[in-house]
Write an enzyme that holds these catalytic residues in place. Structure first.
Site, PDB file in Angstrom:
ATOM      1  N   GLY A  50       0.806  -1.208   0.000  1.00 42.02           N
ATOM      2  CA  GLY A  50       0.000   0.000   0.000  1.00 42.02           C
ATOM      3  C   GLY A  50       0.846   1.268   0.000  1.00 42.02           C
ATOM      4  N   GLU A  55      14.398  -2.127  -5.606  1.00 42.99           N
ATOM      5  CA  GLU A  55      14.001  -2.473  -6.973  1.00 42.99           C
ATOM      6  C   GLU A  55      14.323  -1.340  -7.931  1.00 42.99           C
ATOM      7  OE1 GLU A  55       9.769  -3.270  -6.845  1.00 42.99           O
ATOM      8  OE2 GLU A  55      10.118  -5.362  -6.309  1.00 42.99           O
ATOM      9  N   HIS A  64      -2.376   5.757  -3.178  1.00 44.90           N
ATOM     10  CA  HIS A  64      -2.545   4.312  -3.026  1.00 44.90           C
ATOM     11  C   HIS A  64      -3.983   3.894  -2.738  1.00 44.90           C
ATOM     12  CE1 HIS A  64       1.730   4.020  -3.468  1.00 44.90           C
ATOM     13  NE2 HIS A  64       1.869   4.937  -2.523  1.00 44.90           N
ATOM     14  N   ARG A  66      -6.802 -12.108  -0.444  1.00 43.77           N
ATOM     15  CA  ARG A  66      -8.177 -11.843   0.007  1.00 43.77           C
ATOM     16  C   ARG A  66      -9.071 -11.527  -1.190  1.00 43.77           C
ATOM     17  NH1 ARG A  66      -5.281  -7.009   0.337  1.00 43.77           N
ATOM     18  NH2 ARG A  66      -6.196  -5.427  -1.009  1.00 43.77           N
TER      19      ARG A  66
HETATM   20  C1  MV4 Z   1       6.750   0.272  -7.526  1.00 43.33           C
HETATM   21  C2  MV4 Z   1       6.589   1.426  -8.324  1.00 43.33           C
HETATM   22  C3  MV4 Z   1       7.559   1.687  -9.264  1.00 43.33           C
HETATM   23  N1  MV4 Z   1       8.638   0.874  -9.373  1.00 43.33           N
HETATM   24  N2  MV4 Z   1       7.812  -0.510  -7.697  1.00 43.33           N
HETATM   25  C4  MV4 Z   1       3.148   1.169  -4.582  1.00 43.33           C
HETATM   26  C5  MV4 Z   1       2.447   0.301  -3.615  1.00 43.33           C
HETATM   27  C6  MV4 Z   1       3.148  -0.976  -3.635  1.00 43.33           C
HETATM   28  N3  MV4 Z   1       2.168  -1.978  -3.604  1.00 43.33           N
HETATM   29  C7  MV4 Z   1       3.970  -0.994  -4.866  1.00 43.33           C
HETATM   30  N4  MV4 Z   1       3.968   0.336  -5.365  1.00 43.33           N
HETATM   31  C8  MV4 Z   1       4.776   0.722  -6.375  1.00 43.33           C
HETATM   32  N5  MV4 Z   1       5.849  -0.060  -6.604  1.00 43.33           N
HETATM   33  C9  MV4 Z   1       8.734  -0.207  -8.594  1.00 43.33           C
HETATM   34  N6  MV4 Z   1       9.798  -0.986  -8.708  1.00 43.33           N
HETATM   35  C10 MV4 Z   1       5.457   2.219  -8.140  1.00 43.33           C
HETATM   36  C11 MV4 Z   1       4.538   1.865  -7.144  1.00 43.33           C
HETATM   37  C12 MV4 Z   1       3.381   2.714  -7.055  1.00 43.33           C
HETATM   38  C13 MV4 Z   1       2.097   2.232  -7.352  1.00 43.33           C
HETATM   39  C14 MV4 Z   1       1.872   0.923  -7.718  1.00 43.33           C
HETATM   40  C15 MV4 Z   1       0.599   0.475  -8.005  1.00 43.33           C
HETATM   41  C16 MV4 Z   1      -0.467   1.361  -7.951  1.00 43.33           C
HETATM   42  C17 MV4 Z   1      -0.262   2.650  -7.598  1.00 43.33           C
HETATM   43  C18 MV4 Z   1       1.014   3.112  -7.288  1.00 43.33           C
HETATM   44  C19 MV4 Z   1       1.198   4.441  -6.940  1.00 43.33           C
HETATM   45  C20 MV4 Z   1       2.452   4.896  -6.637  1.00 43.33           C
HETATM   46  C21 MV4 Z   1       3.536   4.025  -6.679  1.00 43.33           C
END
Ligand code: MV4
Length: 446
Positions: free
Chosen positions: A164, A200, A235, A291
């Site tokens: 999240g 990452e 988020h 879930r």
């Molecule tokens: C990321 C990303 C960019 N690059 N990982 C945000 C919540 C977590 N579940 C994973 N997230 C992200 N991981 C890498 N390597 C950008 C996000 C992210 C995001 C991911 C899904 C939906 C909305 C988001 C909003 C901001 C950042």
């Protein structure tokens, strides 16, 4: 099959679960806090038990009280819904120890997927593509600097206990890595009591695409296509659709196949969602949710499959009702989350609903826990309902959605409905051209 299910949740999802129980001939027990005595889920259940005061920690999260409610009512299973205790491995374990079935996967699978480092290792071992990054946890700052250099900037520092978006920090160059590690570590420790971090490659403008799966716990699994959940703010998803406007049938079949093989390898039981970032035609695993999700109805609308019915059957030891070849995706479905919030600032807007008129008609579903005269308490999530619209094509669905938003009246409080009226008329949204950054950019400039 179970004869009585206790629903350890409130609001629209408690109603959603009760409807599935009723269709299966299963009686239902609602639990509620003292703030929820007049809530719709209490009125619709066959029985109800008050489990504590308004604060969720003392009611909807109160495991001893929920166990006692099972005992008093003779419930033989618990459906946790989403949020609250839905991904609490200890809760699943305690219920089983007391002879009550947990409607969800095993405590072991909940636990593995709850640790984002373990989840990623497991996904990789099962053949799911992951975001390039550290091989497990970062040992120390030196290790972190070396890993970031090897991955290549920009990188994202993430908390193993996160999810999240909490405890995440971007480092755009070597100048920023020490700070990112220190800040992420402090945040993770404060928020989760666990300071394990991993790193990452940072993806700049991906889409968020998640694949819905069902496993029978015996090595059988199917997928039900994907949802595109890129439209979110801080988020919090606000709009979800199936299928993703960014995928074609081949890409869908490819990622679906990868996920199904992995879930078969895992022996996964129940409904699950495998989350990906999607950029430049490639999928990268980020997390798995063990879930039922808020946005599950868009998948139900395009597949015609009742996911809660399937969850209940699987938990009672029944085989899957469907084989992969039985799953066909029909048309397009869009869900708008109706929150009791200011549509610009997203400030919560609890209070009395003085007038309520939901839309209806062909292809329209409103999953809501409110009614005219209901007073939304200030203690919980601001989601009061979901408008889900289905059509034969995305264009038809968008036309229908616009009509439904015009029809929807919720007076006495502020809701996110006016924001959706803007989005449905936006050209980027009409074209399906949006990434995870789109909504925040739109809100900053509009
Ligand atoms: C990321 C990303 C960019 N690059 N990982 C945000 C919540 C977590 N579940 C994973 N997230 C992200 N991981 C890498 N390597 C950008 C996000 C992210 C995001 C991911 C899904 C939906 C909305 C988001 C909003 C901001 C950042």
């Amino acid at each position: 099959m179970f004869s009585k299910i206790l629903i350890a949740n409130r609001g629209e999802i408690a109603l959603r679960i009760m409807r599935a129980c009723k269709e299966l001939g299963i009686s239902t027990v609602a639990i509620h806090s003292t703030a929820d005595s007049d809530a719709m889920h209490v009125k619709l259940a066959d029985e109800s038990v008050c489990v504590g005061p308004p604060a969720a920690a003392e009611s909807y999260l109160n495991i001893p009280q929920i166990l006692a409610a099972c005992e008093i009512t003779g419930a033989d299973a618990v459906h946790p819904g989403y949020g609250f205790l839905s991904e609490n491995a200890r809760f699943a374990e305690i219920l089983q120890a007391h002879g009550v079935a947990f409607i969800g996967p095993t405590a072991e699978h909940i636990s593995v997927m709850g640790d984002k480092i373990e989840a990623k290792k497991t996904a990789e071992r099962l053949g799911i593509p992951v975001v390039p990054g550290s091989d497990g946890a970062v040992l120390n700052d030196n290790d972190g600097r070396r890993i970031a250099r090897e991955i290549g900037y920009p990188v994202l520092v993430k908390a193993a206990a996160g999810g999240g978006g909490r405890g995440m920090k971007v480092a755009r160059s070597a100048d920023e890595i020490d700070d990112a590690l220190a800040t992420a570590r402090a945040e993770a420790l404060a928020a989760f009591g666990n300071d394990a971090l991993y790193i990452e490659k940072y993806l700049g403008e991906p889409r968020h695409i998640e694949v819905q799966v069902l496993g029978d716990g015996k090595g059988g699994a199917i997928h039900l296509g994907e949802r595109d959940c890129s439209l979110q703010r801080r988020h919090q998803k606000i709009w979800e659709e199936a299928p993703s406007p960014a995928l074609n049938a081949q890409q869908r079949a490819r990622i679906g196949d990868v996920v199904v093989k992995a879930m078969q390898g895992l022996g996964y039981a129940g409904a699950g969602t495998v989350e990906f970032l999607y950029e430049n035609g490639e999928f990268y695993f980020i997390e798995m949710n063990t879930r039922l999700q808020v946005e599950h109805p868009v998948t139900e609308m395009v597949t015609g499959i009742d996911l809660v019915n399937e969850q209940i059957r699987i938990a009672s030891g029944s085989p899957l009702t469907f084989a992969q070849e039985d799953i066909t995706l029909e048309g397009c479905a869009i869900e708008c989350r109706i929150n009791a919030e200011n549509p610009r600032t997203f400030m919560p807007s609890p209070g009395k609903i003085s007038y309520y008129h939901p839309p209806g008609g062909l292809g329209v579903r409103v999953d809501s826990g409110v009614y005219q005269g209901y007073v939304i308490p200030p203690y919980y999530d601001s989601l009061i309902g979901k408008l889900i619209v289905h059509g034969r094509s995305r264009v038809e669905t968008m036309m229908r959605l616009r009509r439904c938003l015009d029809e929807f009246v919720v007076d006495g409080i502020q809701t996110t409905i006016p924001l959706f009226r803007e989005l449905v008329d936006n050209q980027d949204i009409a074209n399906g051209m949006y990434s995870i950054r789109w909504l925040e950019d739109f809100l900053a400039t509009a």
